[in-house]
Design a protein around this motif. Sequence first.
Motif, PDB file in Angstrom:
ATOM      1  N   GLY A  93       0.794  -1.224   0.000  1.00 51.88           N
ATOM      2  CA  GLY A  93       0.000   0.000   0.000  1.00 51.88           C
ATOM      3  C   GLY A  93       0.825   1.272   0.000  1.00 51.88           C
ATOM      4  N   ILE A  94       0.167   2.374  -0.324  1.00 51.79           N
ATOM      5  CA  ILE A  94       0.803   3.691  -0.330  1.00 51.79           C
ATOM      6  C   ILE A  94       1.416   3.974   1.040  1.00 51.79           C
ATOM      7  N   CYS A  95       2.637   4.419   1.036  1.00 52.92           N
ATOM      8  CA  CYS A  95       3.325   4.850   2.263  1.00 52.92           C
ATOM      9  C   CYS A  95       3.387   3.739   3.313  1.00 52.92           C
ATOM     10  N   ALA A  96       3.460   2.502   2.861  1.00 58.31           N
ATOM     11  CA  ALA A  96       3.418   1.368   3.800  1.00 58.31           C
ATOM     12  C   ALA A  96       4.488   1.460   4.883  1.00 58.31           C
ATOM     13  N   PHE A  97       5.699   1.909   4.513  1.00 57.89           N
ATOM     14  CA  PHE A  97       6.793   2.004   5.472  1.00 57.89           C
ATOM     15  C   PHE A  97       7.384   3.419   5.538  1.00 57.89           C
ATOM     16  N   TYR A 119       5.407   6.478  -2.341  1.00 59.67           N
ATOM     17  CA  TYR A 119       5.884   6.767  -0.986  1.00 59.67           C
ATOM     18  C   TYR A 119       6.203   5.521  -0.158  1.00 59.67           C
ATOM     19  N   ALA A 120       6.203   4.335  -0.746  1.00 64.13           N
ATOM     20  CA  ALA A 120       6.297   3.090   0.027  1.00 64.13           C
ATOM     21  C   ALA A 120       7.424   3.104   1.053  1.00 64.13           C
ATOM     22  N   PHE A 121       8.616   3.555   0.644  1.00 67.69           N
ATOM     23  CA  PHE A 121       9.774   3.533   1.535  1.00 67.69           C
ATOM     24  C   PHE A 121      10.379   4.926   1.699  1.00 67.69           C
ATOM     25  N   GLY A 122       9.605   5.953   1.438  1.00 65.99           N
ATOM     26  CA  GLY A 122      10.107   7.319   1.530  1.00 65.99           C
ATOM     27  C   GLY A 122      10.606   7.667   2.923  1.00 65.99           C
ATOM     28  N   SER A 123      11.646   8.478   2.979  1.00 71.96           N
ATOM     29  CA  SER A 123      12.194   9.003   4.238  1.00 71.96           C
ATOM     30  C   SER A 123      12.593   7.899   5.208  1.00 71.96           C
ATOM     31  N   ASN A 124      13.320   6.903   4.695  1.00 78.74           N
ATOM     32  CA  ASN A 124      13.897   5.858   5.528  1.00 78.74           C
ATOM     33  C   ASN A 124      15.420   5.941   5.491  1.00 78.74           C
ATOM     34  N   ARG A 125      16.085   5.006   6.162  1.00 79.58           N
ATOM     35  CA  ARG A 125      17.552   5.020   6.243  1.00 79.58           C
ATOM     36  C   ARG A 125      18.185   3.928   5.390  1.00 79.58           C
ATOM     37  N   ILE A 126      17.456   3.429   4.421  1.00 77.97           N
ATOM     38  CA  ILE A 126      17.935   2.350   3.557  1.00 77.97           C
ATOM     39  C   ILE A 126      19.216   2.775   2.837  1.00 77.97           C
ATOM     40  N   LYS A 127      20.195   1.860   2.793  1.00 78.40           N
ATOM     41  CA  LYS A 127      21.450   2.141   2.091  1.00 78.40           C
ATOM     42  C   LYS A 127      21.505   1.486   0.722  1.00 78.40           C
ATOM     43  N   THR A 128      21.007   0.267   0.622  1.00 75.07           N
ATOM     44  CA  THR A 128      20.985  -0.438  -0.658  1.00 75.07           C
ATOM     45  C   THR A 128      19.654  -1.144  -0.822  1.00 75.07           C
ATOM     46  N   VAL A 129      19.243  -1.317  -2.076  1.00 74.73           N
ATOM     47  CA  VAL A 129      18.025  -2.075  -2.352  1.00 74.73           C
ATOM     48  C   VAL A 129      18.163  -2.742  -3.713  1.00 74.73           C
ATOM     49  N   ASP A 140       5.474   6.967  -7.771  1.00 75.38           N
ATOM     50  CA  ASP A 140       5.909   8.307  -7.398  1.00 75.38           C
ATOM     51  C   ASP A 140       6.385   8.331  -5.945  1.00 75.38           C
ATOM     52  N   TYR A 141       7.524   8.973  -5.722  1.00 78.93           N
ATOM     53  CA  TYR A 141       8.076   9.171  -4.380  1.00 78.93           C
ATOM     54  C   TYR A 141       8.436   7.857  -3.665  1.00 78.93           C
ATOM     55  N   ALA A 142       8.581   6.754  -4.372  1.00 82.39           N
ATOM     56  CA  ALA A 142       8.784   5.446  -3.731  1.00 82.39           C
ATOM     57  C   ALA A 142       9.963   5.434  -2.762  1.00 82.39           C
ATOM     58  N   PHE A 143      11.073   6.094  -3.146  1.00 82.02           N
ATOM     59  CA  PHE A 143      12.246   6.168  -2.277  1.00 82.02           C
ATOM     60  C   PHE A 143      12.632   7.631  -2.041  1.00 82.02           C
ATOM     61  N   TYR A 144      11.655   8.460  -1.981  1.00 84.19           N
ATOM     62  CA  TYR A 144      11.846   9.898  -1.762  1.00 84.19           C
ATOM     63  C   TYR A 144      12.562  10.165  -0.440  1.00 84.19           C
ATOM     64  N   ASP A 145      13.550  11.046  -0.484  1.00 82.76           N
ATOM     65  CA  ASP A 145      14.214  11.523   0.731  1.00 82.76           C
ATOM     66  C   ASP A 145      14.873  10.390   1.521  1.00 82.76           C
ATOM     67  N   CYS A 146      15.371   9.384   0.823  1.00 78.54           N
ATOM     68  CA  CYS A 146      16.166   8.336   1.484  1.00 78.54           C
ATOM     69  C   CYS A 146      17.626   8.786   1.426  1.00 78.54           C
ATOM     70  N   LYS A 147      18.025   9.573   2.367  1.00 80.53           N
ATOM     71  CA  LYS A 147      19.308  10.275   2.290  1.00 80.53           C
ATOM     72  C   LYS A 147      20.519   9.353   2.395  1.00 80.53           C
ATOM     73  N   ASN A 148      20.338   8.137   2.898  1.00 79.39           N
ATOM     74  CA  ASN A 148      21.449   7.181   2.990  1.00 79.39           C
ATOM     75  C   ASN A 148      21.528   6.241   1.799  1.00 79.39           C
ATOM     76  N   LEU A 149      20.562   6.311   0.921  1.00 76.80           N
ATOM     77  CA  LEU A 149      20.501   5.366  -0.200  1.00 76.80           C
ATOM     78  C   LEU A 149      21.636   5.617  -1.187  1.00 76.80           C
ATOM     79  N   GLN A 150      22.465   4.591  -1.382  1.00 76.97           N
ATOM     80  CA  GLN A 150      23.614   4.708  -2.275  1.00 76.97           C
ATOM     81  C   GLN A 150      23.488   3.833  -3.519  1.00 76.97           C
TER      82      GLN A 150
END
Length: 276
Positions: A93-97, A119-129, A140-150
């Motif tokens: 679902g939308i914004c699930a996490f 928005y599913a994983f937006g604004s999390n600390r994920i590094k890799t996926v 849209d916005y699925a990994f928005y603002d994931c600042k640690n995502l490399q």
Amino acid sequence: YSFFGTSLTSFDLQPSVQIIKEGAFKDVATMTTFEVPANSALTEIGVYALYKTNVGSFHFQNALSLKSIGAYSFSYAPNLGSVTLPESVDNLGICAFCGSAVYFLTIPPLSQLQSISPYAFGSNRIKTVSIPRGVKILGDYAFYDCKNLQIVDFTGDSQLQSIGQRVFQLSTSLLMMRIPVPVTSIGSKAYSGCTSFSTIMINCASIMTISADAFTSSAMTTIALPSTVTYGGPVPRTIIPSCNAPSLAPTLSVAPSVAPSAQPSLTPSRVPTVVP
């Protein structure tokens, strides 16, 4: 909303329970432990089910029949650090996490998911996926603002077709990405504000449209594309020959310090940070 707003600290799910209903544990900020037993019969987690709880983990791997994770079900859970989805999940679902603290995310290669919801994983600390083969849409916005995502990795036989609007916007640690051949569109501001993003690898067989503002305020300074790719944005573009076989080496867009004709490299060039 069975336990909405209560002061529960832990909960043991019974093996026979198939559905956690809408808002069942919503706003139970005192809850830190939620146990899912081995061979759980759970098939559905409702919308807002564990919204704003302090659960540290949720043993999805014990729920091998789980099909649906509802909107906002685990959002704004500040202690939820690790998520491993079962292969059986086909609805997210939308914004699930979104807005949680997930730093380790595993979506199995044989996952039944066909889309990563908005928005599913937006604004999390994920590094890799790693995005599994069957996913066709990054919402849209699925990994928005994931600042640690490399690193975002796609399988060689990825079926991905669409990268939505602002999918990686403000993911400031993201360095580069190899785009799967089936992708036909990259949406508005998909990489906007990705201040470390300087390299995109696009196969010479690709046929797609890239939004003119896809790379605003990123570190992209030039982009090499086949003539079959439509892009009219401000990042200077060079045309490279198209090809007939997806198996040929992908083209590489790099900073000016690397010649466009150079062989593809997974190590991005150093470029000045662009302030959004």
